[in-house]
Design a protein around this motif. Structure first.
Motif, PDB file in Angstrom:
ATOM      1  N   ASP A 172     -34.821 -40.020  33.368  1.00  0.00           N
ATOM      2  CA  ASP A 172     -34.557 -38.575  33.857  1.00  0.00           C
ATOM      3  C   ASP A 172     -33.148 -38.180  33.378  1.00  0.00           C
ATOM      4  OD1 ASP A 172     -35.792 -36.213  35.013  1.00  0.00           O
ATOM      5  OD2 ASP A 172     -33.796 -36.276  36.217  1.00  0.00           O
ATOM      6  N   LYS A 173     -32.926 -37.008  33.042  1.00  0.00           N
ATOM      7  CA  LYS A 173     -31.462 -36.582  32.585  1.00  0.00           C
ATOM      8  C   LYS A 173     -30.545 -36.641  33.851  1.00  0.00           C
ATOM      9  CE  LYS A 173     -32.375 -31.556  33.020  1.00  0.00           C
ATOM     10  NZ  LYS A 173     -32.253 -31.636  34.548  1.00  0.00           N
ATOM     11  N   ASP A 174     -31.148 -36.428  35.256  1.00  0.00           N
ATOM     12  CA  ASP A 174     -30.406 -36.717  36.425  1.00  0.00           C
ATOM     13  C   ASP A 174     -30.506 -37.882  37.218  1.00  0.00           C
ATOM     14  OD1 ASP A 174     -29.526 -33.781  36.079  1.00  0.00           O
ATOM     15  OD2 ASP A 174     -31.323 -32.995  36.944  1.00  0.00           O
ATOM     16  N   GLY A 175     -31.013 -38.865  36.244  1.00  0.00           N
ATOM     17  CA  GLY A 175     -31.087 -40.193  36.592  1.00  0.00           C
ATOM     18  C   GLY A 175     -32.316 -40.785  37.345  1.00  0.00           C
ATOM     19  N   GLY A 176     -32.701 -41.851  37.140  1.00  0.00           N
ATOM     20  CA  GLY A 176     -33.662 -42.456  37.704  1.00  0.00           C
ATOM     21  C   GLY A 176     -34.962 -42.527  36.668  1.00  0.00           C
ATOM     22  N   TYR A 177     -35.827 -43.217  36.709  1.00  0.00           N
ATOM     23  CA  TYR A 177     -37.067 -43.327  35.826  1.00  0.00           C
ATOM     24  C   TYR A 177     -38.384 -42.720  36.395  1.00  0.00           C
ATOM     25  CZ  TYR A 177     -34.019 -46.204  33.287  1.00  0.00           C
ATOM     26  OH  TYR A 177     -32.964 -46.945  32.340  1.00  0.00           O
ATOM     27  N   GLY A 178     -39.010 -42.065  35.612  1.00  0.00           N
ATOM     28  CA  GLY A 178     -40.394 -41.357  36.063  1.00  0.00           C
ATOM     29  C   GLY A 178     -41.434 -42.368  35.515  1.00  0.00           C
ATOM     30  N   LEU A 187     -38.672 -43.650  42.748  1.00  0.00           N
ATOM     31  CA  LEU A 187     -38.125 -45.093  43.116  1.00  0.00           C
ATOM     32  C   LEU A 187     -39.012 -46.348  42.651  1.00  0.00           C
ATOM     33  CD1 LEU A 187     -35.932 -44.715  46.288  1.00  0.00           C
ATOM     34  CD2 LEU A 187     -35.096 -45.355  44.151  1.00  0.00           C
ATOM     35  N   ALA A 188     -40.196 -46.255  42.749  1.00  0.00           N
ATOM     36  CA  ALA A 188     -40.854 -47.281  42.188  1.00  0.00           C
ATOM     37  C   ALA A 188     -40.962 -47.598  40.719  1.00  0.00           C
ATOM     38  CB  ALA A 188     -42.470 -47.243  42.940  1.00  0.00           C
ATOM     39  N   THR A 189     -41.128 -46.652  39.847  1.00  0.00           N
ATOM     40  CA  THR A 189     -40.954 -46.652  38.487  1.00  0.00           C
ATOM     41  C   THR A 189     -39.631 -47.020  38.084  1.00  0.00           C
ATOM     42  OG1 THR A 189     -41.043 -44.137  38.446  1.00  0.00           O
ATOM     43  CG2 THR A 189     -43.145 -45.547  37.644  1.00  0.00           C
ATOM     44  N   THR A 190     -38.552 -46.581  38.946  1.00  0.00           N
ATOM     45  CA  THR A 190     -37.373 -47.009  38.608  1.00  0.00           C
ATOM     46  C   THR A 190     -36.940 -48.355  38.661  1.00  0.00           C
ATOM     47  OG1 THR A 190     -36.277 -44.816  39.185  1.00  0.00           O
ATOM     48  CG2 THR A 190     -34.795 -46.473  39.232  1.00  0.00           C
ATOM     49  N   TYR A 191     -37.621 -49.062  39.757  1.00  0.00           N
ATOM     50  CA  TYR A 191     -37.459 -50.440  39.842  1.00  0.00           C
ATOM     51  C   TYR A 191     -38.158 -51.284  38.911  1.00  0.00           C
ATOM     52  CZ  TYR A 191     -39.082 -54.817  42.305  1.00  0.00           C
ATOM     53  OH  TYR A 191     -39.268 -56.174  42.494  1.00  0.00           O
ATOM     54  N   ARG A 204     -28.685 -53.793  24.293  1.00  0.00           N
ATOM     55  CA  ARG A 204     -29.409 -52.499  24.087  1.00  0.00           C
ATOM     56  C   ARG A 204     -30.079 -52.284  25.379  1.00  0.00           C
ATOM     57  NH1 ARG A 204     -33.728 -50.407  21.444  1.00  0.00           N
ATOM     58  NH2 ARG A 204     -33.389 -48.732  20.313  1.00  0.00           N
ATOM     59  N   ALA A 205     -30.607 -53.220  25.820  1.00  0.00           N
ATOM     60  CA  ALA A 205     -31.773 -52.905  27.086  1.00  0.00           C
ATOM     61  C   ALA A 205     -30.757 -52.499  28.283  1.00  0.00           C
ATOM     62  CB  ALA A 205     -32.628 -54.155  27.222  1.00  0.00           C
ATOM     63  N   LEU A 206     -29.643 -53.567  28.413  1.00  0.00           N
ATOM     64  CA  LEU A 206     -28.976 -53.107  29.781  1.00  0.00           C
ATOM     65  C   LEU A 206     -27.911 -52.076  29.679  1.00  0.00           C
ATOM     66  CD1 LEU A 206     -28.191 -56.909  30.262  1.00  0.00           C
ATOM     67  CD2 LEU A 206     -29.898 -55.746  31.374  1.00  0.00           C
ATOM     68  N   SER A 207     -27.617 -51.664  28.437  1.00  0.00           N
ATOM     69  CA  SER A 207     -26.740 -50.574  28.274  1.00  0.00           C
ATOM     70  C   SER A 207     -27.335 -49.340  28.212  1.00  0.00           C
ATOM     71  CB  SER A 207     -25.624 -50.800  27.177  1.00  0.00           C
ATOM     72  OG  SER A 207     -26.394 -50.753  25.900  1.00  0.00           O
ATOM     73  N   SER A 208     -28.754 -49.229  28.100  1.00  0.00           N
ATOM     74  CA  SER A 208     -29.664 -47.990  28.306  1.00  0.00           C
ATOM     75  C   SER A 208     -29.770 -47.229  29.590  1.00  0.00           C
ATOM     76  CB  SER A 208     -30.935 -48.468  27.618  1.00  0.00           C
ATOM     77  OG  SER A 208     -31.725 -49.027  28.449  1.00  0.00           O
ATOM     78  N   ILE A 209     -29.181 -48.209  30.629  1.00  0.00           N
ATOM     79  CA  ILE A 209     -29.553 -47.610  31.998  1.00  0.00           C
ATOM     80  C   ILE A 209     -28.134 -46.669  32.273  1.00  0.00           C
ATOM     81  CG2 ILE A 209     -29.684 -48.374  34.575  1.00  0.00           C
ATOM     82  CD1 ILE A 209     -30.633 -51.112  33.600  1.00  0.00           C
ATOM     83  N   ASN A 210     -28.429 -45.666  32.622  1.00  0.00           N
ATOM     84  CA  ASN A 210     -27.372 -44.655  32.989  1.00  0.00           C
ATOM     85  C   ASN A 210     -27.187 -44.825  34.539  1.00  0.00           C
ATOM     86  OD1 ASN A 210     -25.703 -42.631  33.851  1.00  0.00           O
ATOM     87  ND2 ASN A 210     -26.373 -41.177  32.269  1.00  0.00           N
ATOM     88  N   ARG A 211     -26.050 -45.904  34.599  1.00  0.00           N
ATOM     89  CA  ARG A 211     -25.686 -46.279  36.080  1.00  0.00           C
ATOM     90  C   ARG A 211     -25.184 -44.947  36.914  1.00  0.00           C
ATOM     91  NH1 ARG A 211     -22.944 -51.093  36.971  1.00  0.00           N
ATOM     92  NH2 ARG A 211     -21.338 -50.203  35.692  1.00  0.00           N
TER      93      ARG A 211
END
Ligand SMILES: CC(C)=CCC/C(C)=C/CC/C(C)=C/COP(=O)(O)OP(=O)(O)O
Ligand SMILES: [Zn+2]
Length: 501
Positions: A172-178, A187-191, A204-211
């Motif tokens: 999501d543009k405001d963080g987390g994954y749908g 939160l479940a799909t984010t996990y 590439r995989a690890l840096s794709s996470i917008n922490r």
């Protein structure tokens, strides 16, 4: 087009841990080996063998059993034991399920190639846009990518990249994954997304996470009680607390702000039975028991639970079928091999707290304003100043700890259930005989198998002994980090990556 290349990549942060290496090298000690240099034998069965051996003289320990006819091959004691195991498991299977098992399954072998084929076929058929099970697509990625990693199967780079690109669309543009592109972050799909990316493990995989945004999303999910809700306006439960804490710890964004109040909420969910429920006053369940315990360990607040009663409850969830049930009076199911098996395996590193809690002088403190037992009201990590707490270190240090006690469940029996009852010989694993295979059960049965294979080692850096791996030693899977359920080498790569950030 998805291609798989088993040999395309290698290299791991901590090579001494890989089961692939373990399969090719001798463990610390060996029992008598079958002749012909074959794999080490299966270990003893969980109960006495079927045959009454009391009339026979005991065979010499570790030696050979003489054949009556000198022309016949001589068998080692362990080969005889293996035959007894096979006879017994066939008998158990017949009694429980009313039919003889396929003779292949009596061999107690992990059907690696078939499982790899089933899982890779599933990934291929997710297709470029992953249009299956619309709101669960990061989960499907995790349920296939993680068991393939457990089986030490290396995915083709193109497939890794496809998955990373797809998950980036779910972010999501405001963080987390749908659950899919454009869907509400959850939160479940984010996990599931973060565990998949950690398992892929590339830069590439690890840096794709917008922490930064992930942290803001998590703060937004935090209720004033301290617990987390699954999504905007969503339900508050122990699953939400675990997924938030696990992800935050794994990507090194966990801090006092996120941590405060979570431990007390989870402690309030421990029931009179000893297990943990999804929310206060609900029924104890293996899924939530794993989630609650793992989250509390990551927060360094495990003492908030009544651990002796939790251990008691989980241990009694292992049934005569050798697998675990999820809750009292329900049927066993292969997926609880992980939820319950990992929960009880975690407690093997918490013996100091257990010992303390078993002392007659131990006073059981309650979280403020609640009647649940087990919370320590002072000095918890989340009440200390933020600069003093390195939360990511709790997950790191925990896995370095040795098991302070042997398995508190029947680790061999659990392997027997998974290999004999949960495997589908065409590939994939299932809840129980009569049920179909699926990716969720494949993921959690194999995770549970790994946990049980490694549950008897005392030194965290050593390999399991042959007697702790039921069936041929080639059944040995990769070890996992049990708090996050990602393969241990992948965890170490991610830990190093996010420590630098
Ligand atoms: C990380 C994460 C998302 C964790 C989820 C944990 C988990 C598996 C929770 C269990 C939920 C639950 C009450 C199932 C009961 O199903 P049932 O009634 O069909 O099964 P049962 O008869 O075995 O209890
Ligand atoms: Zn299940």
């Amino acid at each position: 087009m998805v291609r798989l290349n088993r040999l395309s990549r290698g290299g791991s942060a901590r090579p001494q841990h890989t089961a692939a290496r373990s399969r090719n090298r001798r463990p610390q000690q060996t029992r008598a080996q079958p002749s012909g240099g074959g794999p080490p034998p299966a270990s003893a069965p969980p109960a006495a063998p079927m045959e009454d051996s009391s009339q026979q003289p005991p065979p010499p320990a570790g030696g050979e059993v003489a054949a009556a006819d000198p022309e016949l091959p001589r068998l080692t004691v362990t080969q005889v034991e293996q035959m007894k195991v096979e006879a017994r498991v066939a008998d158990i299977y017949r009694v429980l399920f009313g039919a003889a098992p396929n003779t292949k399954s009596i061999m107690l072998e992990l059907w690696r190639d078939q499982h790899i084929e089933y899982l890779t076929h599933g990934l291929r058929h997710l297709g470029p846009n992953f249009h299956v099970l619309d709101a669960n697509r990061p989960w499907l990625c995790y349920w296939m990518v993680h068991p393939l990693a457990l089986l030490d199967e290396v995915l083709d780079d193109d497939l890794d990249d496809d998955i990373v690109d797809f998950l980036a669309q779910c972010q999501d543009k405001d963080g987390g994954y749908g659950g899919g592109p454009g869907q509400l972050p959850h939160l479940a799909t984010t996990y599931a997304a973060v565990n998949t990316l950690v398992t892929i493990g590339s830069e590439r995989a690890l840096s794709s996470i917008n922490r930064d945004k992930l942290y803001k999303f998590m703060l937004r999910m935090k209720d004033e009680s301290g617990a987390f809700r699954m999504h905007d306006g969503g339900e508050i439960d122990v699953r939400a607390s675990y997924t938030a804490i696990s992800v935050a710890s794994l990507v090194n964004i966990l801090d006092v702000e996120l941590a405060k109040g979570v431990g007390d909420y989870i402690a309030r969910c421990q029931t009179y039975e000893g297990g943990i429920a999804g929310e206060p006053y609900a029924e104890a369940h293996g899924g939530y028991t794993f989630c609650g315990l793992a989250a509390l360990i990551l927060l360094n607040e495990a003492e908030k639970l009544d651990l002796p009663s939790l251990i008691d409850w989980v241990a009694f969830r292992q049934g005569v079928e050798c697998g675990f049930q999820g809750r009292t009076n329900k049927l066993v199911d292969g997926c609880y091999s992980f939820w319950q098996g990992a929960a009880i395996a975690l407690t093997q590193k918490l013996v100091m707290i257990v010992d303390e809690q078993l002392k007659p002088s131990y006073s059981c403190k309650k979280p403020s304003g609640e009647d649940a037992c087990g919370a320590s009201s002072s000095g918890s990590t989340s009440e200390k100043s933020s600069s003093a707490v390195d939360y990511a270190k709790f997950g790191f240090d925990f896995i370095q700890r040795s098991n302070q006690i042997g398995p508190l469940f029947h680790n061999i029996a659990l392997q027997q259930y998974i290999l004999l009852c949960a495997q589908v010989l065409e590939g994939g694993l299932r809840d129980k005989p009569g049920k179909s295979r699926d990716h969720y059960h494949s993921c959690y049965c194999l995770s549970g198998l790994s946990v049980s294979q490694y549950s008897a080692i005392t030194d965290s850096d050593s390999c399991p002994l042959p007697q702790h791996v039921l069936g041929p030693y080639s059944n040995l899977l990769e070890p996992i980090h049990p708090l996050y359920n990602v393969v241990l080498d992948k965890y170490h790569t991610a830990y190093e990556f996010f420590s630098k950030e």
